[in-house]
Design a protein around this motif. Sequence first.
Motif, PDB file in Angstrom:
ATOM      1  N   GLU A   1       0.837  -1.198   0.000  1.00 21.74           N
ATOM      2  CA  GLU A   1       0.000   0.000   0.000  1.00 21.74           C
ATOM      3  C   GLU A   1       0.875   1.252   0.000  1.00 21.74           C
ATOM      4  OE1 GLU A   1      -2.103   2.661  -0.422  1.00 21.74           O
ATOM      5  OE2 GLU A   1      -3.542   1.030  -0.055  1.00 21.74           O
ATOM      6  N   PRO A   2       0.886   2.017  -1.098  1.00 20.67           N
ATOM      7  CA  PRO A   2       1.747   3.202  -1.179  1.00 20.67           C
ATOM      8  C   PRO A   2       1.523   4.196  -0.044  1.00 20.67           C
ATOM      9  CG  PRO A   2       0.793   2.690  -3.325  1.00 20.67           C
ATOM     10  CD  PRO A   2       0.130   1.785  -2.336  1.00 20.67           C
ATOM     11  N   ILE A   3       0.314   4.271   0.481  1.00 14.75           N
ATOM     12  CA  ILE A   3       0.047   5.211   1.567  1.00 14.75           C
ATOM     13  C   ILE A   3       0.903   4.898   2.781  1.00 14.75           C
ATOM     14  CG2 ILE A   3      -1.692   5.943   3.257  1.00 14.75           C
ATOM     15  CD1 ILE A   3      -3.761   5.776   1.067  1.00 14.75           C
ATOM     16  N   PHE A   4       1.075   3.605   3.079  1.00 15.56           N
ATOM     17  CA  PHE A   4       1.868   3.239   4.253  1.00 15.56           C
ATOM     18  C   PHE A   4       3.334   3.623   4.063  1.00 15.56           C
ATOM     19  CE2 PHE A   4      -1.476  -0.224   5.053  1.00 15.56           C
ATOM     20  CZ  PHE A   4      -2.178   0.609   5.908  1.00 15.56           C
ATOM     21  N   GLU A   5       3.853   3.459   2.845  1.00 17.55           N
ATOM     22  CA  GLU A   5       5.233   3.888   2.605  1.00 17.55           C
ATOM     23  C   GLU A   5       5.345   5.403   2.735  1.00 17.55           C
ATOM     24  OE1 GLU A   5       8.897   3.688  -0.620  1.00 17.55           O
ATOM     25  OE2 GLU A   5       7.060   2.583  -1.020  1.00 17.55           O
ATOM     26  N   THR A   6       4.366   6.119   2.200  1.00 15.22           N
ATOM     27  CA  THR A   6       4.383   7.577   2.317  1.00 15.22           C
ATOM     28  C   THR A   6       4.330   8.012   3.769  1.00 15.22           C
ATOM     29  OG1 THR A   6       3.289   7.815   0.173  1.00 15.22           O
ATOM     30  CG2 THR A   6       3.194   9.706   1.653  1.00 15.22           C
ATOM     31  N   LEU A   7       3.497   7.343   4.565  1.00 16.31           N
ATOM     32  CA  LEU A   7       3.396   7.691   5.978  1.00 16.31           C
ATOM     33  C   LEU A   7       4.694   7.404   6.714  1.00 16.31           C
ATOM     34  CD1 LEU A   7      -0.202   6.506   6.870  1.00 16.31           C
ATOM     35  CD2 LEU A   7       0.652   8.844   6.821  1.00 16.31           C
ATOM     36  N   LEU A   8       5.321   6.275   6.407  1.00 19.93           N
ATOM     37  CA  LEU A   8       6.603   5.986   7.019  1.00 19.93           C
ATOM     38  C   LEU A   8       7.617   7.073   6.682  1.00 19.93           C
ATOM     39  CD1 LEU A   8       7.056   2.131   6.498  1.00 19.93           C
ATOM     40  CD2 LEU A   8       6.727   3.330   8.663  1.00 19.93           C
ATOM     41  N   ARG A   9       7.600   7.524   5.435  1.00 21.74           N
ATOM     42  CA  ARG A   9       8.537   8.557   5.006  1.00 21.74           C
ATOM     43  C   ARG A   9       8.253   9.879   5.721  1.00 21.74           C
ATOM     44  NH1 ARG A   9      11.748   7.877   1.082  1.00 21.74           N
ATOM     45  NH2 ARG A   9      10.437   6.245   0.161  1.00 21.74           N
TER      46      ARG A   9
ATOM     47  N   PHE B   1      10.308   0.140  20.968  1.00 18.03           N
ATOM     48  CA  PHE B   1      10.834   1.329  20.308  1.00 18.03           C
ATOM     49  C   PHE B   1      11.931   0.964  19.307  1.00 18.03           C
ATOM     50  CE2 PHE B   1       9.285   2.480  24.544  1.00 18.03           C
ATOM     51  CZ  PHE B   1       8.258   3.352  24.175  1.00 18.03           C
ATOM     52  N   VAL B   2      12.637  -0.135  19.585  1.00 20.59           N
ATOM     53  CA  VAL B   2      13.600  -0.637  18.607  1.00 20.59           C
ATOM     54  C   VAL B   2      12.865  -1.085  17.347  1.00 20.59           C
ATOM     55  CG1 VAL B   2      15.287  -2.451  18.129  1.00 20.59           C
ATOM     56  CG2 VAL B   2      15.294  -1.295  20.348  1.00 20.59           C
ATOM     57  N   ILE B   3      11.761  -1.805  17.541  1.00 21.43           N
ATOM     58  CA  ILE B   3      10.956  -2.253  16.399  1.00 21.43           C
ATOM     59  C   ILE B   3      10.418  -1.054  15.620  1.00 21.43           C
ATOM     60  CG2 ILE B   3       8.819  -3.436  15.757  1.00 21.43           C
ATOM     61  CD1 ILE B   3       9.359  -5.396  18.035  1.00 21.43           C
ATOM     62  N   SER B   4       9.942  -0.040  16.347  1.00 12.83           N
ATOM     63  CA  SER B   4       9.439   1.163  15.688  1.00 12.83           C
ATOM     64  C   SER B   4      10.534   1.850  14.885  1.00 12.83           C
ATOM     65  CB  SER B   4       8.879   2.132  16.736  1.00 12.83           C
ATOM     66  OG  SER B   4       8.372   3.294  16.128  1.00 12.83           O
ATOM     67  N   LEU B   5      11.723   1.919  15.453  1.00 14.55           N
ATOM     68  CA  LEU B   5      12.848   2.534  14.757  1.00 14.55           C
ATOM     69  C   LEU B   5      13.206   1.763  13.490  1.00 14.55           C
ATOM     70  CD1 LEU B   5      15.154   4.659  14.770  1.00 14.55           C
ATOM     71  CD2 LEU B   5      16.484   3.036  16.127  1.00 14.55           C
ATOM     72  N   MET B   6      13.139   0.435  13.577  1.00 15.87           N
ATOM     73  CA  MET B   6      13.523  -0.395  12.438  1.00 15.87           C
ATOM     74  C   MET B   6      12.524  -0.324  11.289  1.00 15.87           C
ATOM     75  SD  MET B   6      15.177  -3.799  14.211  1.00 15.87           S
ATOM     76  CE  MET B   6      15.667  -4.490  12.615  1.00 15.87           C
ATOM     77  N   ARG B   7      11.323   0.198  11.529  1.00 18.05           N
ATOM     78  CA  ARG B   7      10.365   0.363  10.435  1.00 18.05           C
ATOM     79  C   ARG B   7      10.952   1.204   9.311  1.00 18.05           C
ATOM     80  NH1 ARG B   7       5.123   2.986  12.881  1.00 18.05           N
ATOM     81  NH2 ARG B   7       6.729   4.509  13.339  1.00 18.05           N
ATOM     82  N   SER B   8      11.763   2.202   9.688  1.00 15.23           N
ATOM     83  CA  SER B   8      12.286   3.130   8.689  1.00 15.23           C
ATOM     84  C   SER B   8      13.370   2.512   7.812  1.00 15.23           C
ATOM     85  CB  SER B   8      12.830   4.387   9.369  1.00 15.23           C
ATOM     86  OG  SER B   8      13.923   4.073  10.212  1.00 15.23           O
TER      87      SER B   8
END
Length: 210
Positions: free
Chosen positions: A107-115, A165-172
């Motif tokens: 889903e492109p929206i999720f990539e955009t949100l991550l960015r 928070f490590v998992i959250s950081l690794m999303r990027s």
Amino acid sequence: MSPRRRDDADHPPDEGRRARLLRAATDQLRAVGARRLSIEDVAAEAGVSKGAVYLEFPSKTALIEAALDALLIDAGVRYAERMALMPSPRDRLVDTLRFVWEEAEREPIFETLLREEHEEGTLRAMATGREAQADAEIEGLRALARAGIDAGELRADLDVEALPFVISLMRSLFLGVEHATAGRRSRTRVLDAALTIFAAGISALPATDD
């Protein structure tokens, strides 16, 4: 107060109009992201006046949140179904990251949100008032980690409090692969390697003979 045309005020909120606006907002999120989405463009795509948008949603933020909520609910259902097939707490923690990356690919929206979250904190800015939900998700990951430690799957010295928070950081990581590799390795291959390293880091050490 947002301006409303007289003919808009004569028509109460309706589900058909709301659904069209949510579809238009979703299209705009895919095209330009949350920061650049405009009420005017959403209204034009949905075939309504700008004032009609405010009959359904009090603000641009409320409109974006409603559109995202629909996508996130669907993703949450897929996540729950997937996790139900994994009895191992360790596998569920690792696959949580894989799921986030796969959803961003799908889903492109999720990539955009991550960015946007990585660059501008868009999701944090929109998360006001949702602290309870965020805390529940964080505690869910911690509970998985504790269960993994109790089962002997995860290392006993794992920092359970910091792990979410490590998992959250690794999303990027999803965003930086192509830049970091200059196209010399596929995104999938590098992310698979990152998951292998992450899994090794949280896994219990093999027993040794005294």
